[in-house]
Structures are given as structure tokens and as C-alpha cells.
Design a protein around this motif. Sequence first.
Motif, PDB file in Angstrom:
ATOM      1  N   THR A   1      -6.201   4.930   2.321  1.00  0.00           N
ATOM      2  CA  THR A   1      -6.166   6.155   3.127  1.00  0.00           C
ATOM      3  C   THR A   1      -5.268   7.192   2.495  1.00  0.00           C
ATOM      4  O   THR A   1      -4.426   6.882   1.689  1.00  0.00           O
TER       5      THR A   1
ATOM      6  N   ARG B   1      -8.570  -0.945  -1.432  1.00  0.00           N
ATOM      7  CA  ARG B   1      -7.452  -1.676  -2.042  1.00  0.00           C
ATOM      8  C   ARG B   1      -7.992  -2.840  -2.845  1.00  0.00           C
ATOM      9  O   ARG B   1      -8.922  -3.525  -2.432  1.00  0.00           O
TER      10      ARG B   1
ATOM     11  N   PRO C   1       0.809  -1.224   0.000  1.00  0.00           N
ATOM     12  CA  PRO C   1       0.000   0.000   0.000  1.00  0.00           C
ATOM     13  C   PRO C   1       0.839   1.268   0.000  1.00  0.00           C
ATOM     14  O   PRO C   1       0.520   2.224  -0.724  1.00  0.00           O
TER      15      PRO C   1
ATOM     16  N   ASP D   1      -6.319  17.970  -6.042  1.00  0.00           N
ATOM     17  CA  ASP D   1      -5.350  17.114  -6.712  1.00  0.00           C
ATOM     18  C   ASP D   1      -4.067  17.925  -6.798  1.00  0.00           C
ATOM     19  O   ASP D   1      -3.950  18.810  -7.632  1.00  0.00           O
TER      20      ASP D   1
ATOM     21  N   TRP E   1      10.077  13.095  -1.450  1.00  0.00           N
ATOM     22  CA  TRP E   1       9.550  12.007  -2.273  1.00  0.00           C
ATOM     23  C   TRP E   1       8.533  11.183  -1.491  1.00  0.00           C
ATOM     24  O   TRP E   1       7.577  10.643  -2.041  1.00  0.00           O
TER      25      TRP E   1
ATOM     26  N   PRO F   1       3.710  11.774  -0.277  1.00  0.00           N
ATOM     27  CA  PRO F   1       2.362  11.192  -0.385  1.00  0.00           C
ATOM     28  C   PRO F   1       1.967  10.350   0.822  1.00  0.00           C
ATOM     29  O   PRO F   1       0.790  10.277   1.155  1.00  0.00           O
ATOM     30  N   LEU F   2       2.958   9.740   1.491  1.00  0.00           N
ATOM     31  CA  LEU F   2       2.630   8.888   2.636  1.00  0.00           C
ATOM     32  C   LEU F   2       2.027   9.685   3.780  1.00  0.00           C
ATOM     33  O   LEU F   2       1.244   9.159   4.570  1.00  0.00           O
TER      34      LEU F   2
ATOM     35  N   GLY G   1       1.666   8.741  -6.285  1.00  0.00           N
ATOM     36  CA  GLY G   1       1.847  10.122  -5.864  1.00  0.00           C
ATOM     37  C   GLY G   1       0.693  10.620  -5.012  1.00  0.00           C
ATOM     38  O   GLY G   1       0.384  11.808  -5.005  1.00  0.00           O
ATOM     39  N   GLY G   2       0.042   9.699  -4.302  1.00  0.00           N
ATOM     40  CA  GLY G   2      -1.096  10.060  -3.461  1.00  0.00           C
ATOM     41  C   GLY G   2      -2.062   8.899  -3.446  1.00  0.00           C
ATOM     42  O   GLY G   2      -1.785   7.840  -4.000  1.00  0.00           O
ATOM     43  N   SER G   3      -3.224   9.104  -2.814  1.00  0.00           N
ATOM     44  CA  SER G   3      -4.159   7.980  -2.766  1.00  0.00           C
ATOM     45  C   SER G   3      -5.023   7.918  -4.023  1.00  0.00           C
ATOM     46  O   SER G   3      -5.694   6.927  -4.258  1.00  0.00           O
ATOM     47  N   ASP G   4      -5.031   8.966  -4.814  1.00  0.00           N
ATOM     48  CA  ASP G   4      -5.812   8.923  -6.047  1.00  0.00           C
ATOM     49  C   ASP G   4      -4.946   9.365  -7.228  1.00  0.00           C
ATOM     50  O   ASP G   4      -3.914  10.004  -7.041  1.00  0.00           O
ATOM     51  N   TYR G   5      -5.382   8.992  -8.423  1.00  0.00           N
ATOM     52  CA  TYR G   5      -4.609   9.307  -9.618  1.00  0.00           C
ATOM     53  C   TYR G   5      -4.788  10.777  -9.975  1.00  0.00           C
ATOM     54  O   TYR G   5      -5.888  11.298  -9.938  1.00  0.00           O
ATOM     55  N   GLY G   6      -3.728  11.435 -10.320  1.00  0.00           N
ATOM     56  CA  GLY G   6      -3.840  12.860 -10.652  1.00  0.00           C
ATOM     57  C   GLY G   6      -2.528  13.412 -11.167  1.00  0.00           C
ATOM     58  O   GLY G   6      -1.701  12.684 -11.717  1.00  0.00           O
TER      59      GLY G   6
ATOM     60  N   GLN H   1       2.433   1.674  -3.398  1.00  0.00           N
ATOM     61  CA  GLN H   1       1.434   2.112  -4.374  1.00  0.00           C
ATOM     62  C   GLN H   1       1.216   3.618  -4.258  1.00  0.00           C
ATOM     63  O   GLN H   1       1.156   4.340  -5.257  1.00  0.00           O
ATOM     64  N   LYS H   2       1.126   4.074  -3.015  1.00  0.00           N
ATOM     65  CA  LYS H   2       0.877   5.500  -2.786  1.00  0.00           C
ATOM     66  C   LYS H   2       2.048   6.342  -3.309  1.00  0.00           C
ATOM     67  O   LYS H   2       1.854   7.430  -3.848  1.00  0.00           O
ATOM     68  N   LEU H   3       3.265   5.819  -3.137  1.00  0.00           N
ATOM     69  CA  LEU H   3       4.432   6.559  -3.604  1.00  0.00           C
ATOM     70  C   LEU H   3       4.487   6.583  -5.127  1.00  0.00           C
ATOM     71  O   LEU H   3       4.848   7.595  -5.730  1.00  0.00           O
TER      72      LEU H   3
ATOM     73  N   SER I   1      -6.171  10.651   2.285  1.00  0.00           N
ATOM     74  CA  SER I   1      -6.965  10.765   1.064  1.00  0.00           C
ATOM     75  C   SER I   1      -8.074  11.790   1.221  1.00  0.00           C
ATOM     76  O   SER I   1      -8.566  12.341   0.241  1.00  0.00           O
TER      77      SER I   1
END
Lengths: 606, 181
Positions: free
Chosen positions: B181, B171, A163, B79, B40, B43-44, A171-176, A166-168, B48
Motif C-alpha cells: 500500500t 509483498r 513492510p 514519483d 523521514w 513515506p508511511l 522511500g515509498g511503495s515503489d522504487y524511484g 521497507q517503505k522507509l 501507493s
Amino acid sequence: MKKLIDWIDQRTGMQGLLHEVLFERIPGGARWRYVWGSTLSFCFLVQILTGVVLWMAYSPSANSAWESVYYIQHEMTGGWFLRGLHHFVAQAMHVLLVLHLLQVIIDGAYKAPREVNYWFGVVLLMLTLGLGLTGYLLPWDQKGFGATKVATSLIGIVPLVGPSLQKLVVGGSDYGHHTLTRFFALHAGVLPGLMIAAIAAHVALFRKHGITAKQPYRKPEANFWPDQVLMDGVACLAVLASVVYLTVRHHGAELHAPADPTQPFNAARPEWYFLFLFEFLKLDFLTQWFGHQGELVGAIVIPGVVMGILAGMPFIGGWRLGHRFNLGFLGVVLVGAVLLTVKSLRSDAANPGFQAAVIQAQTDADRMVTLIQANGGIPRDGAVALLNQDPATVGPRLFAQHCASCHRYGGHDGLGVVSAEAPSAPDLRGFGSAVWLRGLLNPEQITNGFYYGGTKFRTGKMARYVQEKLPALKAKDPAAMASMIEAVVAEADLPANRAGLAARTPQIEAGRVHVSTTFGCTDCHAFRKADEDATAPTLTGWGSRAWMVRLISDPTHADFYGKRNDRMPSYLKDGRLSEREIGLIVDWIREDTAPGAWLKPVGVSK
Amino acid sequence: MDATQDSGAQPRRRFLAEAAAGAVGACCVGVPLASGLVAWLDPLSKASGSGDWIQVASLSSVPTDGTPVRVTVVTGKSDAWTRDAAVPVGVVYLRRTAPAQVVALHSVCPHAGCFVDYQTDRRAFFCPCHDSTFAVDGSINDPRSPSPRPMDTLTVEVRGEAVWLRFQNFRSGIPAKVALT
């Protein structure tokens, strides 16, 4: 000149270096089987050249990526060719990599002392796959977006770190925006950088250990220059010729409609060189043997094991029968991949739903281009915004979603899907046209499935009128019937019906009289004047945009079906659709979809 | 004389020089590397921001016969540098299970994240990617369906005439339903 060369050489050792490059010794002389590495270097060079120029025109963000690629593909001089080269050379690299790997394994060139060099090769293979995967997203079209969504979802199932990883990557929790900036940094910076370093090490080690010459030698030992260089050059030229052929044939690389996560994209498939993996995930044994872990096993564990065995081949090759195992293993994997690819292509070819989706995707892509060209460019809001205003695109989607459970459009749901169920409301293709109306007024047609077959009006007043009274009236005065139809159709004012309107005016005028006199339509319908006793939908403006929007908004209004309404929902009143959406459906049904008509700002003449 | 002095002092001096060179080098490489790594990993540290109640439809727009209706969830969304007051953030299927009860199914396939399509003629959900199929209530209706779990449901509330839900993404590829999240 000689002096200058000597001067440089004394300070750089250039000549020695050049000599070393060109006069590499090849026991057994030049052979075609040695060309693969050179063709790959050539491909990489082409990718750098074309990639850098593409970079100069590309803009990685969610509302400019597709738009900038559109510009490269459709507006930039030679842009389509450049993009096509980059696209097809990438594909060629995957093929050549497999050939190179095959040659290395068959010739035993991976064994001691060349293990490290072989590993650099495996790294290069993975880097190439990574470049393909990251490059695929960059156009931000429906296909690339869908494929990336799957690929990044697969990262997420890696235990523990999945998880976060994937986020890295996303570049976040959603595509953009940051999905694009990150993928682009990988694609144009990190991966090519690593690739240059790995190629340098690969070539340096290759030179250190020398070529693994194929026994028996056919010719006396020779130098790299000139025979092998010529062969390598010819091979590169052949690669280039194939790529140019594909580029010209496909007019560059395909560009689907811009990514829109709210629209299903049923033509979603990865690039062909990943199809085998895609098909592999569909195999039954994964769910049968591993149950819920099927995907983890299929997407991560098994490919990981295959890569592991591939990397371990130098050790395996040292064992008894190890080399044969390596050969057999590689053969099984490659044959398996080919079979899976063929299976995937064949099952798609035999799937009418998928074929319809491919055609739909192409239609959307073409329509997008038409809209942009009609508008003279892409508005700042982006291409999706333009597409979402287009009745020809959105109309059928909304129709399929909201209307097609009862209505049909030319027998299908608006998007080409034919339901096995009988329709319970009229088919609306051509609604408002003379053809449609003539069919309704035909005693043999009015109660069939195209018209009132599924509604309670099948036995209603209108059906009885058409079946019992109208045939006699029509026989008595066919000309009156024709002009009456003209008059009602004139109310619809369909764009297709506007040509030659002036010439038909006298007939329409006469028809209007027949509506209320000869045919007695006004006994039930209102026509061109208020009629409080009307019990049927008004014929004033019948089939016009305003009439249709009002009817869909609320068919229970007294001007339409009132209390006699049969199951048709009040779309605006119930909040099912907005007025804008209803308008889009109506414009599409009325075939009022010429981009010029609604894209040009009002008051601007051109 | 000098030589004997050096031989006694050299090992320590040498160690100090080596340690200093290592430290200086690590510092020179480490600071830019760490600054890059921290950014880098950004995002962590970002949540969300999903899970808020959103009004998605009116109750009357959900067919009473239990047929699912596709609804685009529109809400405010950031975004990176862009902030939109109202953009589509996802798509759900709403299905009426009782006069005032609605179930919401997420349109993203729990298998690999493709867009699950509702096929009116089959009265079932179908994912065009790896052929996952689901019954009209979102459950797996075919043992060969590769999806590890049924379609994801979202928390729904019917408030008078309005259907509200808490929109989340989940997921994919794992048997458990875990929110992103």
C-alpha cells in the motif's frame, strides 16, 4: 621552528598525541599479522577521498543517476579510474575485514577486557556491508536495481515492522527518486559518519588496551614506529596495487544498461561478496524444512543468528572450550560461504541461459554507449528513452515477444534463445536480401523450415512454381534469373544493399522486365503498378520499410495475403503493437540500425 | 552562615537545576530530531495510489491457445516530484482461459522480487534469480521452487474488445498475497 612547535604544543599537546600514536608499544615486535586494521583504515580513507570526488559528479534521481555515472565513467577525465578505485577498494575492504576478523578470533583479541572493542569491530563489519549494499544501487543500472529490489524485498519479510521498514528504506511503495536520495544519504552521509565514530572508538579502545601480542614473542618489545608502520605501509601499498591492477584491467567498474523495470534482467546477481547469501537462499532445505517460511529463515533468521553468535563470541570465549567453538564456528561459516560462492559461480557457468543473459546485458550496455556517443550526449528524457528508440535494442525484444512463437531469426528468437519446437513461419534473418530471396527461389529450400516449411504455403502455388517451373526457366537464362532477383531485391532498398546501386541500375532495369515477362511473377503478384487481380503479396516495394510495416500491420489486406493469410495476426489492426513498435522490428530486421541515421535531427548537417 | 543556608537549599536547588538542564537539553535536541523524524517517516503516510482500473491490451492480442503474452502496464504515475501522464508502472502476463476470459499474472516473483520470465520453449515461467519455477497458469510446478506462493494474479475485466485490470504490487517472500500500500 622549534619555537613555533613549542608554541603549538603548549596550546594543543600535539607532540604528546603524536608520541602516543607512533610509540605504541608492541610486545614481541612488529609482525605482519598486525597489519589488517591499518589496511582497513587505509581503505576507508581511500573511499572517503574517492567518494567525495564522485559525489561532486553524482546526481541522485531516477532520471539522472545513471546518466551522471555514465558521465563519470565515459566522459570525465580520469573518471573511470576514480570510479574503479572506489569500486574495487570496496571489494578489498570485505576481504580485509574477513582477514582482520580471523586474526582477531585466532589471536583471542576479542576476549576480556576487549569485548567492547570487538563489538565496535562487529559494528564496523555491518556498516561496511551496509555501505556495499547502498553503494550498489547508486548507478541505477539494471544490475544494481535488480539487486536492490531483492535486498529491499527481503527487508519486507521481517515480521511486523518489515513492510513499514521497507517503505522507509525504499522511500515509498515503489522504487524511484526517493529510493536514490535515501540510499545516497545513507551511503555518503549516515553510514560513513557512523563509521568514522566507530573507527575512532575502535582505535581509541585498541590503544587503551594495547595490542594483543601473539605469543611466543619473536623479538624484543618495540614501538609502533618505525617497523610496524613500515609493515602496515607495505601492506597498504599491496592492497592499492591489487586495486589499481583490477581497475585498469576492467577499465573501472562495470556499468550496465540503465534500470528499466519493464525489462527482464536475467543476468541479475548480487555483488560477489553477497553471492553466498544469494546461493544460500536457493538451497533446497529451506523450503523442505521451513516450507513457506523458508525465505524468512534463510534471509533473516539464520544470518541474524550467525551475527548474534559473532557478537556473543567474547562471552562464549570465556567458557571452557569456548575459544575453540568460536574458531570452529567462524571456520565453518567462512568455508560454507566460500563453498556457496563457488557453487553459485559454477552453476552460472554451466547455465547457457544465464551466459546468454550476461552477453545480452553487455550488448545492451555497449549499445547504450554507442547511442549516446552518436547522439553527442543524453537527451533530457534520460538514457532509457534513448535506448527505447533504438531498433537494434528494442527490435529483437519485440520480435522475441511477438513474432518468435512462429518465426525465427537466424534460428533463434532474436535474443539468442533457440526453441526446441519447429518454426511455423519463415526465418526472417536477412529478409529482403538477395541471399534470402535466392533461398526462397531454390526448389530444395522453399519448403524447408527456414521458408515455407511450417505454413500452408508449403503446398501452395509459389512452392509448386519454384519446384516445377522455375528450374527450367533458370537453366534457360541464368542471367535473367540473376537480374530478376536484383530487381526484386532493389525494391527492398536495404541499407546494406545501397552501395554500388548506380552500377547495378541497368541490370535492375532489365530484371524488372523479366519479372513480368520471362518469369511471369506478375501472374499472381502485383509489381510496380496496380493489379486488381493479384492473388499474392505485392512485389512493389517488397521488403522495404513501408511494405513490411504495412504487412505486419495487416497481412489480411488485399495487397498482401488477403483471405489466404495463414495465421499471421494483424498486429496494428488488432492493437497488439503500435506503428512505432512495428517500425522498430522492421528496422532491426532490415538492419537499418545505424544510430546516426535516426538520432540526428532532420535538417541539421554536421 | 552562608554555608548552613546553602546546605539546606542545595538539594532542591540542585534538583531544579538538573531538571531544567535536562529539559533545555531535551528541547534543543528533540525539536530538530523530531522534525527530521517526522519528515523521514513521510513515506508511511503516502499511499501507493495503485489499484485503479487500467486498460492494458486488446482482447485479440491475447493468444487464444492460452500462451501468455507479456504486456507493459502504462498509466499516470507520480514519483516524488515527477508526474508522468503515461509511464510503464509494471509488467504482467495475460493469458486467455476462455474466449472472453483473461487471467493476469504479475511479472514480479513472489519470492524475492525479480522479474519472472516466460520461457516459450519450456512453456513455463522461470525466475532467473533463485530458480523459482511456475506452470503456465502461475502455479508452483516444482516442490523445490523456493517461492512461497504461486505467481500473483490481478483483477481483470474484459470490456468488449478491451482488457482492463487493477494493477497492484504485492509483498514478496511471504505465503500470503498482500498488496503493497
